[in-house]
Motif scaffolding. Structure first.
Motif, PDB file in Angstrom:
ATOM      1  N   THR A   1     -31.623  17.320   4.925  1.00 39.02           N
ATOM      2  CA  THR A   1     -31.260  17.506   6.330  1.00 39.02           C
ATOM      3  C   THR A   1     -30.628  18.875   6.560  1.00 39.02           C
ATOM      4  OG1 THR A   1     -30.897  15.129   6.501  1.00 39.02           O
ATOM      5  CG2 THR A   1     -29.984  16.482   8.257  1.00 39.02           C
ATOM      6  N   GLY A   2     -29.817  19.323   5.610  1.00 39.87           N
ATOM      7  CA  GLY A   2     -29.222  20.657   5.717  1.00 39.87           C
ATOM      8  C   GLY A   2     -30.288  21.730   5.815  1.00 39.87           C
ATOM      9  N   CYS A   3     -31.336  21.595   5.019  1.00 42.82           N
ATOM     10  CA  CYS A   3     -32.458  22.553   5.071  1.00 42.82           C
ATOM     11  C   CYS A   3     -33.174  22.473   6.410  1.00 42.82           C
ATOM     12  CB  CYS A   3     -33.431  22.284   3.931  1.00 42.82           C
ATOM     13  SG  CYS A   3     -32.798  22.676   2.292  1.00 42.82           S
ATOM     14  N   VAL A   4     -33.402  21.253   6.891  1.00 46.73           N
ATOM     15  CA  VAL A   4     -34.106  21.080   8.170  1.00 46.73           C
ATOM     16  C   VAL A   4     -33.334  21.759   9.304  1.00 46.73           C
ATOM     17  CG1 VAL A   4     -34.791  19.395   9.939  1.00 46.73           C
ATOM     18  CG2 VAL A   4     -35.298  18.945   7.523  1.00 46.73           C
ATOM     19  N   TYR A   5     -32.051  21.444   9.423  1.00 53.84           N
ATOM     20  CA  TYR A   5     -31.285  21.990  10.544  1.00 53.84           C
ATOM     21  C   TYR A   5     -31.073  23.491  10.425  1.00 53.84           C
ATOM     22  CZ  TYR A   5     -30.619  17.584  12.807  1.00 53.84           C
ATOM     23  OH  TYR A   5     -30.852  16.413  13.478  1.00 53.84           O
ATOM     24  N   ASP A   6     -30.930  23.975   9.214  1.00 54.62           N
ATOM     25  CA  ASP A   6     -30.790  25.419   9.050  1.00 54.62           C
ATOM     26  C   ASP A   6     -32.075  26.135   9.447  1.00 54.62           C
ATOM     27  OD1 ASP A   6     -29.166  27.741   8.078  1.00 54.62           O
ATOM     28  OD2 ASP A   6     -30.918  27.934   6.772  1.00 54.62           O
TER      29      ASP A   6
END
Length: 191
Positions: free
Chosen positions: A116-121
Protein backbone atom coordinates in the motif's frame (compact mmCIF):
# COMPACT_ATOMS: atom_id res chain seq x y z
CA UNK A 1 5.27 5.21 34.19
CA UNK A 2 5.38 8.85 33.06
CA UNK A 3 2.68 8.28 30.44
CA UNK A 4 0.35 6.74 33.03
CA UNK A 5 1.21 9.09 35.91
CA UNK A 6 0.49 12.24 33.91
CA UNK A 7 -2.36 10.79 31.80
CA UNK A 8 -0.59 11.44 28.52
CA UNK A 9 -3.13 9.35 26.64
CA UNK A 10 -6.79 9.02 25.76
CA UNK A 11 -7.63 5.44 24.79
CA UNK A 12 -11.21 5.20 26.02
CA UNK A 13 -13.99 4.12 23.71
CA UNK A 14 -16.68 6.80 23.27
CA UNK A 15 -19.34 7.39 20.62
CA UNK A 16 -18.38 11.08 20.39
CA UNK A 17 -14.69 10.39 19.82
CA UNK A 18 -12.93 10.92 16.48
CA UNK A 19 -12.40 7.61 14.70
CA UNK A 20 -8.60 7.70 14.58
CA UNK A 21 -5.35 7.13 16.43
CA UNK A 22 -2.23 9.27 16.56
CA UNK A 23 0.60 10.47 18.78
CA UNK A 24 1.47 14.13 19.14
CA UNK A 25 5.02 15.17 19.97
CA UNK A 26 5.05 17.72 22.83
CA UNK A 27 8.68 18.80 22.56
CA UNK A 28 8.30 21.81 24.82
CA UNK A 29 7.23 19.44 27.61
CA UNK A 30 9.71 16.69 26.77
CA UNK A 31 6.84 14.29 26.21
CA UNK A 32 4.09 13.22 23.83
CA UNK A 33 0.37 12.43 23.93
CA UNK A 34 -1.42 9.35 22.56
CA UNK A 35 -4.96 9.60 21.21
CA UNK A 36 -6.60 6.36 20.18
CA UNK A 37 -10.20 5.38 19.42
CA UNK A 38 -10.58 1.63 19.93
CA UNK A 39 -12.98 -0.40 17.81
CA UNK A 40 -13.35 -3.26 20.27
CA UNK A 41 -11.39 -5.71 18.09
CA UNK A 42 -8.03 -7.47 18.38
CA UNK A 43 -6.35 -4.83 16.18
CA UNK A 44 -6.85 -2.31 19.02
CA UNK A 45 -3.92 -3.94 20.82
CA UNK A 46 -1.62 -3.35 17.86
CA UNK A 47 -2.91 0.19 17.47
CA UNK A 48 -1.88 1.00 21.04
CA UNK A 49 1.47 -0.76 20.57
CA UNK A 50 1.99 1.21 17.34
CA UNK A 51 1.23 4.57 18.95
CA UNK A 52 3.35 3.70 21.99
CA UNK A 53 6.27 3.17 19.60
CA UNK A 54 5.84 6.78 18.46
CA UNK A 55 5.36 7.94 22.07
CA UNK A 56 8.52 6.19 23.21
CA UNK A 57 10.51 7.73 20.38
CA UNK A 58 9.23 11.25 21.11
CA UNK A 59 9.74 10.82 24.85
CA UNK A 60 13.38 9.82 24.49
CA UNK A 61 14.44 12.36 21.88
CA UNK A 62 16.45 14.98 23.73
CA UNK A 63 16.78 17.70 21.15
CA UNK A 64 15.94 21.34 20.75
CA UNK A 65 12.53 21.51 18.96
CA UNK A 66 13.92 24.11 16.56
CA UNK A 67 16.66 21.71 15.49
CA UNK A 68 14.39 18.70 15.00
CA UNK A 69 15.71 16.82 12.02
CA UNK A 70 13.35 13.85 11.63
CA UNK A 71 13.46 11.76 8.50
CA UNK A 72 10.04 10.91 7.12
CA UNK A 73 11.09 7.60 5.56
CA UNK A 74 12.07 6.15 8.94
CA UNK A 75 9.47 7.82 11.16
CA UNK A 76 7.34 4.67 11.38
CA UNK A 77 10.14 2.26 12.31
CA UNK A 78 9.64 2.69 16.06
CA UNK A 79 5.93 1.97 15.76
CA UNK A 80 5.94 -0.87 13.25
CA UNK A 81 9.06 -2.36 14.80
CA UNK A 82 7.38 -2.45 18.21
CA UNK A 83 4.33 -4.12 16.64
CA UNK A 84 6.53 -6.88 15.24
CA UNK A 85 8.49 -7.23 18.48
CA UNK A 86 5.18 -7.60 20.35
CA UNK A 87 4.42 -10.77 18.36
CA UNK A 88 6.61 -12.60 20.86
CA UNK A 89 3.93 -11.84 23.47
CA UNK A 90 0.89 -12.79 21.37
CA UNK A 91 0.06 -15.69 23.72
CA UNK A 92 -0.27 -13.24 26.62
CA UNK A 93 -1.96 -10.48 24.62
CA UNK A 94 -4.54 -12.61 22.79
CA UNK A 95 -4.57 -15.95 24.58
CA UNK A 96 -2.89 -19.12 23.34
CA UNK A 97 -5.93 -20.09 21.26
CA UNK A 98 -5.80 -16.80 19.29
CA UNK A 99 -2.06 -16.08 19.24
CA UNK A 100 -1.28 -17.80 15.94
CA UNK A 101 -4.08 -15.95 14.11
CA UNK A 102 -3.06 -12.63 15.68
CA UNK A 103 0.54 -13.16 14.50
CA UNK A 104 -0.54 -14.06 10.96
CA UNK A 105 -2.86 -11.03 10.80
CA UNK A 106 -0.08 -8.69 11.95
CA UNK A 107 2.44 -10.12 9.50
CA UNK A 108 -0.14 -9.82 6.70
CA UNK A 109 -0.79 -6.25 7.78
CA UNK A 110 2.92 -5.40 7.59
CA UNK A 111 3.15 -6.95 4.11
CA UNK A 112 0.08 -4.94 3.10
CA UNK A 113 1.73 -1.77 4.45
CA UNK A 114 4.64 -2.37 2.10
CA UNK A 115 2.41 -2.79 -0.94
CA UNK A 116 0.00 0.00 0.00
CA UNK A 117 2.89 2.36 0.74
CA UNK A 118 4.17 1.80 -2.81
CA UNK A 119 0.70 2.31 -4.29
CA UNK A 120 0.03 5.61 -2.53
CA UNK A 121 3.51 6.93 -3.13
CA UNK A 122 3.40 6.15 -6.84
CA UNK A 123 -0.13 7.63 -7.02
CA UNK A 124 0.98 10.87 -5.33
CA UNK A 125 4.04 11.19 -7.56
CA UNK A 126 1.85 10.70 -10.66
CA UNK A 127 -0.59 13.34 -9.40
CA UNK A 128 2.17 15.90 -8.73
CA UNK A 129 3.72 15.21 -12.13
CA UNK A 130 0.41 15.38 -14.02
CA UNK A 131 0.42 18.14 -16.59
CA UNK A 132 -3.12 19.42 -16.93
CA UNK A 133 -6.27 19.99 -14.91
CA UNK A 134 -6.81 17.33 -12.28
CA UNK A 135 -10.43 16.31 -12.05
CA UNK A 136 -11.83 13.72 -9.69
CA UNK A 137 -12.25 11.39 -12.66
CA UNK A 138 -8.57 11.75 -13.60
CA UNK A 139 -7.46 11.17 -9.99
CA UNK A 140 -9.67 8.08 -9.77
CA UNK A 141 -8.21 6.76 -13.03
CA UNK A 142 -4.63 7.39 -11.94
CA UNK A 143 -5.23 5.56 -8.66
CA UNK A 144 -6.92 2.67 -10.48
CA UNK A 145 -4.05 2.31 -12.97
CA UNK A 146 -1.36 2.46 -10.29
CA UNK A 147 -3.15 0.04 -7.97
CA UNK A 148 -3.62 -2.54 -10.76
CA UNK A 149 0.17 -2.66 -11.14
CA UNK A 150 0.38 -3.75 -7.49
CA UNK A 151 -2.21 -6.49 -7.72
CA UNK A 152 -5.49 -4.75 -6.92
CA UNK A 153 -8.35 -6.44 -8.73
CA UNK A 154 -11.46 -4.79 -10.16
CA UNK A 155 -14.68 -5.76 -11.87
CA UNK A 156 -14.50 -6.18 -15.64
CA UNK A 157 -14.56 -2.74 -17.32
CA UNK A 158 -13.98 -0.81 -14.07
CA UNK A 159 -11.43 1.94 -14.70
CA UNK A 160 -11.63 4.14 -11.61
CA UNK A 161 -11.04 3.85 -7.89
CA UNK A 162 -11.76 6.71 -5.48
CA UNK A 163 -10.22 4.95 -2.47
CA UNK A 164 -7.28 7.40 -2.52
CA UNK A 165 -9.38 10.15 -0.92
CA UNK A 166 -9.77 8.11 2.29
CA UNK A 167 -6.06 8.44 3.13
CA UNK A 168 -5.71 11.73 5.00
CA UNK A 169 -1.94 11.74 4.43
CA UNK A 170 -2.63 12.58 0.78
CA UNK A 171 -4.00 15.95 1.87
CA UNK A 172 -2.16 16.73 5.09
CA UNK A 173 1.32 15.41 4.40
CA UNK A 174 1.86 14.38 0.78
CA UNK A 175 4.70 11.96 0.14
CA UNK A 176 4.59 10.74 3.77
CA UNK A 177 2.82 7.46 3.07
CA UNK A 178 5.95 5.83 1.63
CA UNK A 179 7.34 5.87 5.17
CA UNK A 180 4.95 3.04 6.07
CA UNK A 181 6.56 1.00 3.31
CA UNK A 182 10.21 1.81 4.03
CA UNK A 183 9.80 1.42 7.78
CA UNK A 184 7.82 -1.82 7.41
CA UNK A 185 10.69 -3.23 5.34
CA UNK A 186 13.24 -2.13 7.94
CA UNK A 187 11.11 -3.38 10.83
CA UNK A 188 10.47 -6.75 9.19
CA UNK A 189 14.16 -7.20 8.42
CA UNK A 190 15.16 -6.33 11.99
CA UNK A 191 12.56 -8.63 13.53
Amino acid sequence: DYLRRYHMYDMNQRDTKADTGFTIDLKSYGSAYIFDAPYGIYEDVYSVVHEFGHYNNFFHIVQNPLLNNSTIDVSEIESQGLELLSLKYADELFGKENAYDARICKLSSIMNAIITGCVYDEFQVAVFEYDGELTTEILNTIFHDVSVKYGYEYEEGETQNYEWHEVIHTFQSPMYYISYCTSALASAAAS
